[in-house]
Design a protein around this motif. Structure first.
Motif, mmCIF file in Angstrom:
data_model
loop_
_atom_site.group_PDB
_atom_site.id
_atom_site.type_symbol
_atom_site.label_atom_id
_atom_site.label_comp_id
_atom_site.label_asym_id
_atom_site.label_seq_id
_atom_site.Cartn_x
_atom_site.Cartn_y
_atom_site.Cartn_z
ATOM 1 N N ALA A 298 2.822 15.481 6.570
ATOM 2 C CA ALA A 298 2.706 16.877 6.161
ATOM 3 C C ALA A 298 3.981 17.661 6.489
ATOM 4 O O ALA A 298 4.345 18.582 5.777
ATOM 5 C CB ALA A 298 1.505 17.513 6.849
ATOM 6 N N VAL A 299 4.657 17.284 7.584
ATOM 7 C CA VAL A 299 5.889 17.950 7.993
ATOM 8 C C VAL A 299 7.017 16.937 7.898
ATOM 9 O O VAL A 299 6.859 15.793 8.302
ATOM 10 C CB VAL A 299 5.760 18.488 9.436
ATOM 11 C CG1 VAL A 299 7.031 19.172 9.880
ATOM 12 C CG2 VAL A 299 4.581 19.428 9.556
ATOM 13 N N SER A 300 8.134 17.348 7.367
ATOM 14 C CA SER A 300 9.242 16.412 7.207
ATOM 15 C C SER A 300 9.814 16.030 8.563
ATOM 16 O O SER A 300 9.768 16.799 9.524
ATOM 17 C CB SER A 300 10.334 17.011 6.324
ATOM 18 O OG SER A 300 11.011 18.027 7.030
ATOM 19 N N ARG A 301 10.386 14.836 8.626
ATOM 20 C CA ARG A 301 10.963 14.360 9.878
ATOM 21 C C ARG A 301 12.172 15.190 10.271
ATOM 22 O O ARG A 301 12.443 15.387 11.449
ATOM 23 C CB ARG A 301 11.359 12.892 9.741
ATOM 24 C CG ARG A 301 10.166 11.986 9.636
ATOM 25 C CD ARG A 301 10.579 10.549 9.568
ATOM 26 N NE ARG A 301 9.401 9.729 9.348
ATOM 27 C CZ ARG A 301 9.263 8.532 9.828
ATOM 28 N NH1 ARG A 301 10.226 7.984 10.505
ATOM 29 N NH2 ARG A 301 8.166 7.849 9.611
ATOM 30 N N PRO B 28 0.841 -1.201 0.000
ATOM 31 C CA PRO B 28 0.000 0.000 0.000
ATOM 32 C C PRO B 28 0.876 1.252 0.000
ATOM 33 O O PRO B 28 1.923 1.290 0.627
ATOM 34 C CB PRO B 28 -0.800 -0.107 1.304
ATOM 35 C CG PRO B 28 -0.036 -1.062 2.154
ATOM 36 C CD PRO B 28 0.700 -1.978 1.213
ATOM 37 N N VAL B 29 0.451 2.223 -0.726
ATOM 38 C CA VAL B 29 1.206 3.464 -0.851
ATOM 39 C C VAL B 29 0.940 4.315 0.384
ATOM 40 O O VAL B 29 -0.206 4.591 0.720
ATOM 41 C CB VAL B 29 0.792 4.228 -2.131
ATOM 42 C CG1 VAL B 29 1.538 5.543 -2.242
ATOM 43 C CG2 VAL B 29 1.017 3.368 -3.352
ATOM 44 N N THR B 30 2.002 4.670 1.045
ATOM 45 C CA THR B 30 1.851 5.516 2.229
ATOM 46 C C THR B 30 2.081 6.959 1.820
ATOM 47 O O THR B 30 2.986 7.268 1.056
ATOM 48 C CB THR B 30 2.867 5.126 3.317
ATOM 49 O OG1 THR B 30 4.173 5.233 2.767
ATOM 50 C CG2 THR B 30 2.642 3.698 3.787
ATOM 51 N N THR B 31 1.251 7.824 2.322
ATOM 52 C CA THR B 31 1.401 9.234 2.004
ATOM 53 C C THR B 31 2.452 9.827 2.939
ATOM 54 O O THR B 31 2.501 9.496 4.120
ATOM 55 C CB THR B 31 0.072 9.987 2.194
ATOM 56 O OG1 THR B 31 -0.362 9.799 3.540
ATOM 57 C CG2 THR B 31 -0.977 9.459 1.232
ATOM 58 N N PRO B 32 3.317 10.662 2.409
ATOM 59 C CA PRO B 32 4.335 11.268 3.271
ATOM 60 C C PRO B 32 3.677 12.198 4.288
ATOM 61 O O PRO B 32 2.610 12.760 4.028
ATOM 62 C CB PRO B 32 5.223 12.043 2.299
ATOM 63 C CG PRO B 32 4.383 12.278 1.101
ATOM 64 C CD PRO B 32 3.405 11.130 1.034
#
Length: 154
Positions: free
Chosen positions: A73-76, A67-71
């Motif tokens: 909203a804020v980068s790690r 399943p495609v995971t959405t990134p």
């Protein structure tokens, strides 16, 4: 030179031209390799194509895509930098409180030493310069003594 190694031109009426039949390419993703456990042989399947040809091969179970995971909203990286900044501020605040505590403790110890010196010094002064009467001991009354010719007259 001609194909039959003679010096005469071949008869053009006897030639037959064959046009190749084009094969339509099958556009499909390459089949993934399925690991086979040692000692087991997968089943062989045969498929009959619409033109009558038979294709035989091993049956492959289709793989289900992940399943495609959405990134987020804020980068790690941004979250890590922010948390590092908060931690740094907390450490700086703690160090400020620590230095304030050490300064206050030093002042308190200095005042206690001064108070002890004043109290002890006052006690010593009272002992030395006290006006209370004699509490015992030897009393010496000094008089005018006369010494004549190595003889004491007291």
């Amino acid at each position: 030179m001609y194909p039959d190694h003679t010096h005469q031109a071949p008869d053009k009426r006897a030639m037959t031209i064959h046009q190749p039949t084009p094969i339509q390419p099958v556009i499909a993703a390459p089949a993934p390799l399925v690991p086979v456990q040692p000692g087991t042989i997968p089943a062989v399947a045969s498929i009959v194509l619409p033109d009558g040809r038979v294709v035989t091969g091993y049956a492959i179970n289709p793989l289900h895509p992940e399943p495609v995971t959405t990134p987020p909203a804020v980068s790690r990286t941004a979250v890590n930098v922010a948390l590092g900044g908060v931690g740094f501020l907390a450490v700086c605040g703690g160090l400020l409180l620590l230095t304030t505590f050490i300064t206050a403790l030093t002042t308190l110890i200095t005042q206690l030493i001064t108070l002890a010196a004043v109290i002890f010094g006052g006690w010593i002064a009272v002992q030395i310069f006290g006006a209370s009467g004699h509490k015992g001991g030897t009393t010496i009354n000094a008089r005018k003594a006369v010494i004549k010719r190595n003889k004491f007259y007291g």
